[in-house]
Design a protein around this motif. Structure first.
Motif, mmCIF file in Angstrom:
data_model
loop_
_atom_site.group_PDB
_atom_site.id
_atom_site.type_symbol
_atom_site.label_atom_id
_atom_site.label_comp_id
_atom_site.label_asym_id
_atom_site.label_seq_id
_atom_site.Cartn_x
_atom_site.Cartn_y
_atom_site.Cartn_z
ATOM 1 N N MET A 84 0.798 -1.225 0.000
ATOM 2 C CA MET A 84 0.000 0.000 0.000
ATOM 3 C C MET A 84 0.832 1.276 0.000
ATOM 4 S SD MET A 84 -3.274 -0.950 2.423
ATOM 5 C CE MET A 84 -2.265 -1.433 3.830
ATOM 6 N N SER A 85 2.142 1.170 0.142
ATOM 7 C CA SER A 85 2.986 2.360 0.045
ATOM 8 C C SER A 85 3.723 2.437 -1.288
ATOM 9 C CB SER A 85 4.007 2.382 1.194
ATOM 10 O OG SER A 85 4.873 1.261 1.114
ATOM 11 N N VAL A 92 -2.269 5.562 -8.490
ATOM 12 C CA VAL A 92 -3.465 5.088 -9.192
ATOM 13 C C VAL A 92 -4.690 5.088 -8.279
ATOM 14 C CG1 VAL A 92 -4.514 3.105 -10.365
ATOM 15 C CG2 VAL A 92 -2.133 3.719 -10.828
ATOM 16 N N ARG A 93 -4.515 4.607 -7.065
ATOM 17 C CA ARG A 93 -5.676 4.478 -6.175
ATOM 18 C C ARG A 93 -5.870 5.682 -5.259
ATOM 19 N NH1 ARG A 93 -8.629 -0.073 -3.016
ATOM 20 N NH2 ARG A 93 -9.189 1.016 -1.091
ATOM 21 N N GLU A 94 -4.801 6.051 -4.534
ATOM 22 C CA GLU A 94 -4.969 7.059 -3.492
ATOM 23 C C GLU A 94 -5.125 8.469 -4.065
ATOM 24 O OE1 GLU A 94 -5.189 6.271 -0.058
ATOM 25 O OE2 GLU A 94 -5.541 4.377 -1.101
ATOM 26 N N TYR A 100 -9.501 0.072 -8.016
ATOM 27 C CA TYR A 100 -9.901 -0.603 -6.792
ATOM 28 C C TYR A 100 -8.736 -1.439 -6.256
ATOM 29 C CZ TYR A 100 -14.384 0.791 -8.701
ATOM 30 O OH TYR A 100 -15.418 1.528 -9.224
ATOM 31 N N TYR A 101 -7.939 -1.963 -7.144
ATOM 32 C CA TYR A 101 -6.703 -2.644 -6.739
ATOM 33 C C TYR A 101 -5.663 -2.394 -7.820
ATOM 34 C CZ TYR A 101 -7.713 -6.324 -10.171
ATOM 35 O OH TYR A 101 -7.969 -7.004 -11.342
ATOM 36 N N VAL A 102 -4.417 -2.411 -7.431
ATOM 37 C CA VAL A 102 -3.326 -2.276 -8.392
ATOM 38 C C VAL A 102 -2.053 -2.792 -7.741
ATOM 39 C CG1 VAL A 102 -2.805 0.111 -7.678
ATOM 40 C CG2 VAL A 102 -2.095 -0.696 -9.947
ATOM 41 N N GLY A 120 -7.673 -3.282 -11.271
ATOM 42 C CA GLY A 120 -9.105 -3.217 -11.509
ATOM 43 C C GLY A 120 -9.519 -1.762 -11.392
ATOM 44 N N VAL A 121 -10.013 -1.179 -12.469
ATOM 45 C CA VAL A 121 -10.195 0.270 -12.525
ATOM 46 C C VAL A 121 -11.600 0.656 -12.976
ATOM 47 C CG1 VAL A 121 -7.743 0.549 -13.042
ATOM 48 C CG2 VAL A 121 -9.376 0.490 -14.908
ATOM 49 N N ASP A 122 -11.908 1.926 -12.805
ATOM 50 C CA ASP A 122 -13.171 2.512 -13.252
ATOM 51 C C ASP A 122 -13.271 2.388 -14.776
ATOM 52 O OD1 ASP A 122 -15.289 4.178 -13.962
ATOM 53 O OD2 ASP A 122 -14.784 5.710 -12.491
#
Length: 236
Positions: A84-85, A92-94, A100-102, A120-122
């Motif tokens: 997550m860092s 991409v996410r934050e 949703y995940y990367v 998994g993206v918009d």
């Protein structure tokens, strides 16, 4: 045949193994045929499907098992998309809220390998997600990783490896993989030392080798029917 055991091993092991397997007639293992890579056609594989998310894998051909760059490659994967860092999770996410995940990783076989990022993206922002992932890959090649970021990735990789070895199953899998696929056993302490030896320059050199002048490949699952749309993103 290679037998792996882990846990509380007592006397008489050799005799038990001989009793169980001694009747098997020795035969040469033989050598596998060289990998046959498919011809380069379209770099985009599209699976059209109605879905709320678009799922994608973007990557390049990488290194086989035993390649001298494998330790630098491992740390490159952690910096780019491990946890997550990582850069991809952060960007991409934050920051952008695209996915949703990367994450990023590499898969190595005896004669071929891949380096990839999956996400998994918009659906409505899939183009931006792809260009953002590409940008982070190319940034790894263009700029050295700050020393503190590399040290954080090194600690993450070493800790994850040590945790895997805490179970007998993890130890057996590690030993068998090295013996069967690489023909040698590397003690865990030696592997940790190899990770310690990776430098900022090593990581950038591997990133340049992978992401500069290499053919990119993209697989996408989602409500799309035009591969050319994504081919243009890869060529940009």
């Amino acid at each position: 045949m290679v037998v792996g055991l882990g846990g509380r091993i007592e006397d008489g092991l050799s005799e038990q193994l001989e009793e169980l397997f001694g009747g098997i007639e020795p035969r040469p293992t033989g050598q596998p045929t060289d990998v046959q890579l498919p011809p380069d056609t379209s770099p985009v594989l599209l699976h059209t499907k109605d879905s709320e998310q678009a799922h994608l894998i973007l990557g390049v051909r990488g290194y086989p098992i035993g390649h001298p760059n494998r330790y630098a490659l491992q740390l490159l994967a952690v910096v780019l998309g491990g946890g997550m860092s990582s850069r991809l999770f952060t960007e991409v996410r934050e920051r952008r809220g695209l996915g949703y995940y990367v994450h990023a990783g590499n898969t190595a076989y005896t004669d071929a390998g891949t380096f990839y990022s999956s996400a998994g993206v918009d659906v409505e922002r899939v183009d931006e997600a792809i260009t953002t992932i590409l940008g982070e890959m190319r940034k790894m090649a263009a700029e050295p990783v700050p020393a503190d970021e590399l040290e954080k990735a090194r600690g993450y990789a070493k800790g994850r490896f040590v945790l895997r070895l805490e179970s007998p199953q993890g130890t057996i899998q590690y030993g068998l993989r090295r013996e069967v696929l690489e023909g040698e056993i590397e003690e865990p302490e030696d592997l940790l030392q190899r990770l310690d030896e990776v430098t900022v320059e090593d990581v950038q050199r591997v990133a340049q080798d992978l992401f500069e002048d290499r053919r990119l490949y993209l697989a996408v699952v989602g409500p799309f029917d035009d591969p050319a749309r994504f081919e243009k993103l890869l060529a940009a």
